[in-house]
Design a protein around this motif. Structure first.
Motif, PDB file in Angstrom:
ATOM      1  N   PHE A 198     -14.883 -15.753 -74.169  1.00 37.21           N
ATOM      2  CA  PHE A 198     -14.749 -15.209 -72.697  1.00 37.21           C
ATOM      3  C   PHE A 198     -15.145 -13.816 -72.534  1.00 37.21           C
ATOM      4  N   PRO A 199     -15.931 -13.605 -71.500  1.00 38.24           N
ATOM      5  CA  PRO A 199     -17.048 -14.690 -70.820  1.00 38.24           C
ATOM      6  C   PRO A 199     -17.790 -15.675 -71.778  1.00 38.24           C
ATOM      7  N   TYR A 200     -17.945 -16.654 -71.437  1.00 39.50           N
ATOM      8  CA  TYR A 200     -18.570 -17.594 -72.515  1.00 39.50           C
ATOM      9  C   TYR A 200     -19.961 -17.293 -72.764  1.00 39.50           C
ATOM     10  N   GLN A 248      -9.625 -18.104 -64.543  1.00 36.98           N
ATOM     11  CA  GLN A 248     -10.881 -18.135 -65.073  1.00 36.98           C
ATOM     12  C   GLN A 248     -11.220 -18.290 -66.589  1.00 36.98           C
ATOM     13  N   GLY A 274     -16.452 -15.672 -65.297  1.00 37.80           N
ATOM     14  CA  GLY A 274     -16.047 -16.957 -65.304  1.00 37.80           C
ATOM     15  C   GLY A 274     -16.970 -18.019 -64.466  1.00 37.80           C
ATOM     16  N   ILE A 275     -16.455 -19.203 -64.422  1.00 39.25           N
ATOM     17  CA  ILE A 275     -17.350 -20.353 -63.917  1.00 39.25           C
ATOM     18  C   ILE A 275     -16.715 -20.792 -62.398  1.00 39.25           C
ATOM     19  N   ASP A 288     -20.034 -15.311 -59.562  1.00 44.33           N
ATOM     20  CA  ASP A 288     -18.891 -14.909 -60.572  1.00 44.33           C
ATOM     21  C   ASP A 288     -18.397 -13.374 -60.368  1.00 44.33           C
ATOM     22  N   SER A 309     -13.354 -21.635 -67.703  1.00 45.03           N
ATOM     23  CA  SER A 309     -14.396 -21.357 -68.436  1.00 45.03           C
ATOM     24  C   SER A 309     -14.489 -22.319 -69.487  1.00 45.03           C
ATOM     25  N   ILE A 330     -21.462 -24.782 -66.309  1.00 42.20           N
ATOM     26  CA  ILE A 330     -21.786 -23.933 -66.975  1.00 42.20           C
ATOM     27  C   ILE A 330     -22.953 -23.096 -66.887  1.00 42.20           C
ATOM     28  N   ASN A 359     -22.873 -15.961 -70.219  1.00 36.84           N
ATOM     29  CA  ASN A 359     -22.123 -15.851 -68.952  1.00 36.84           C
ATOM     30  C   ASN A 359     -21.565 -14.382 -69.113  1.00 36.84           C
TER      31      ASN A 359
END
Length: 525
Positions: free
Chosen positions: A114-116, A92, A143-144, A252, A96, A291, A140
């Motif tokens: 991350f998370p972005y 993940q 993850g995506i 997610d 991402s 995203i 976020n």
């Protein structure tokens, strides 16, 4: 004994001798989606896996300067949480980042890798009233998930009279659901958090309290179907909807205090009844970027961005607000005397409607500007909860004298969106000046004057007047014009002001003449 983890986000540095859990994807065509909420025993097992490791703590980015890197922060422990969950989630962090590179502008400011979490360059954000998809901020929590459109369906259950599963074809069938498009601004409650951090640090989780600047806001034309119509299609709500919230489930995976979960939040039925909750599949005329929640997300008008969640797979009608951690334990607003020493979930109130706020996007603090008596500024203004900006005012002296931005310098007015603005501010004074902006909405709400008034321990909703400090060099002043001419004749620039001049400030003759006229340095005996 817990297994020590290095302070490294590289997958190859994660311990190889830890547990090897297997939490497979719940559905075919839903890569990266693990269902946690329906399986308490799975959540308990995952918590045991996490407890077997000693993860690094959060980085210190408040009591010392935020690093001048891009990304600002890496999210090491968040990567490691995903590595610990086994093969389904191990990739993940890389997935991402792949979508950051594919779907976002190359010059995004990466607040957290991350998370972005990322925001666009300040100047470009307010060049257009609708934010380009590539420039729209991203906030976020995990993850995506990579969900195939044809494999997708949305569950509607709980306190609805007729629970249903709806495919994308169902949702986009205009014989079933009239299509709806709305221009809506989404704003993270962390917008402008860096101002609180710089003056009065607070809680320091690098994800929950990420050091956002002024760009954690964006505006798009969203297209989908009103959630009210979906609920009607499901036979309505039990008990006529009294006291009911609609709970949104994101595909997610999220981690909080040693526990694993899906992202879950809720909004009250009264909000849905106003057709102010859109189940959206399109952003500015294009399919949702992955995203930003492909294939389906919620867009909740005027609310904190945390309620507009992505990768939506379930909507559950429940009594009262969601008891999930994101709703119950996060995005709370505390009084200034509450902090680490006494904060509890019950003594903060839940942030829903976003207050009136604004920002100066150009120039920026520490800019040095040569001008002829006016300085050009650009920015945005916003008010949530169904309010809208009516007036924007700018001050060049820290807030004593205010100038109204002419209406023709404001972008179009919408019920649920920002207005961008530009203004040539009269400036006579030279040296360091403090500029600030405030907005009045249609209900005469405006902003607290100073960031201290808006401070709260979780550093949410920096709604105070936005302030920048710039150095004014006014060419209309004779002495300044003469100095600029001296520099020009020598092929030199006055900027930056910190670089010493390479020649004497005045001639001996001019000095003697001036000091004689002034009566010299010493007083008369």
């Amino acid at each position: 004994m817990a297994i020590d983890c290095k302070n490294s986000g590289a997958r190859e540095d994660f311990p190889k001798d830890g547990p090897k859990p297997n939490y497979p994807e719940e559905r075919s065509g839903w890569k990266g989606y693990v269902e946690w909420e329906k399986y308490p025993e799975k959540k308990a097992d995952a918590a045991k896996v996490l407890a077997s490791y000693k993860f690094p703590g959060p980085p210190e980015f408040q009591l010392q300067q935020v690093p001048l890197t891009n990304p600002l922060l890496e999210g090491v422990r968040w990567k490691q949480y995903h590595y610990a969950m086994g093969n389904t989630l191990t990739d993940q962090p890389d997935i991402s980042w792949k979508y950051v590179q594919q779907e976002k502008s190359a010059d995004m400011n990466h607040v957290l890798q991350f998370p972005y979490n990322g925001e666009p360059p300040r100047e470009r954000l307010v060049e257009t009233a609708l934010t380009n998809n590539k420039d729209h901020f991203v906030r976020n929590h995990g993850g995506i998930p990579e969900i195939e459109r044809d494999a997708y369906f949305l569950e509607i259950d709980g306190l609805v009279n007729e629970p249903k599963n709806l495919t994308m074809a169902d949702l986009q069938n205009e014989k079933l659901f009239p299509r709806q498009s709305n221009v809506v601004s989404l704003q993270c409650s962390g917008t402008r958090r860096i101002e609180q951090i710089n003056e009065y640090p607070g809680d320091g989780d690098e994800l929950i309290n990420a050091p956002w600047g002024e760009g954690a806001i964006g505006t798009a034309k969203w297209t989908g179907v009103s959630l009210k119509k979906i609920i009607k299609h499901c036979g309505g709500l039990k008990d006529g909807g009294k006291g009911i919230h609609l709970e949104f489930y994101g595909a997610d995976t999220y981690f909080k205090k040693g526990n694993v979960m899906n992202y879950v939040v809720s909004v009250p039925w009264r909000k849905v009844k106003l057709n102010e909750v859109l189940i959206a599949w399109e952003m500015n005329g294009e399919p949702l970027p992955r995203i930003h929640g492909f294939p389906l997300r919620t867009v909740v008008f005027g609310y904190i961005g945390a309620r507009s969640w992505k990768w939506l797979y379930r909507i559950k009608a429940i009594k009262g607000p969601s008891q999930a951690p994101v709703q119950k334990k996060e995005y709370l607003y505390y009084t200034p005397q509450v902090g680490k020493q006494n904060a509890m979930y019950s003594n903060g109130f839940s942030i829903m409607d976003m207050p009136v706020s604004s920002a100066i996007m150009t120039p920026v603090t520490k800019d040095q500007i040569v001008h002829n008596g006016t300085i050009s500024l650009t920015g945005w203004a916003y008010s949530g909860g169904g309010h809208w900006p009516e007036r924007v005012e700018v001050s060049g002296d820290g807030g004593s004298v205010w100038y109204q931005v002419p209406w023709e310098n404001l972008s179009q007015k919408y019920y649920h969106a920002w207005r961008t603005w530009k203004f040539n501010c009269p400036v006579d004074a030279e040296g360091w000046l403090e500029f600030c902006v405030r907005t009045w909405d249609n209900a005469l709400n405006t902003q607290p004057t100073y960031v201290r008034s808006a401070w709260n321990f979780d550093l949410h909703v920096t709604s105070s007047c936005h302030r920048i400090k710039i150095y004014s060099i006014n060419r209309s002043k004779p002495a300044t014009a003469a100095r600029l001419k001296q520099l020009e004749d020598r092929g030199l620039d006055i900027l930056p002001i910190t670089r010493p001049l390479e020649f004497d400030l005045e001639s001996d003759e001019h000095y003697d003449e001036t000091m004689g006229a002034m009566g010299g340095r010493d007083p008369e005996e």
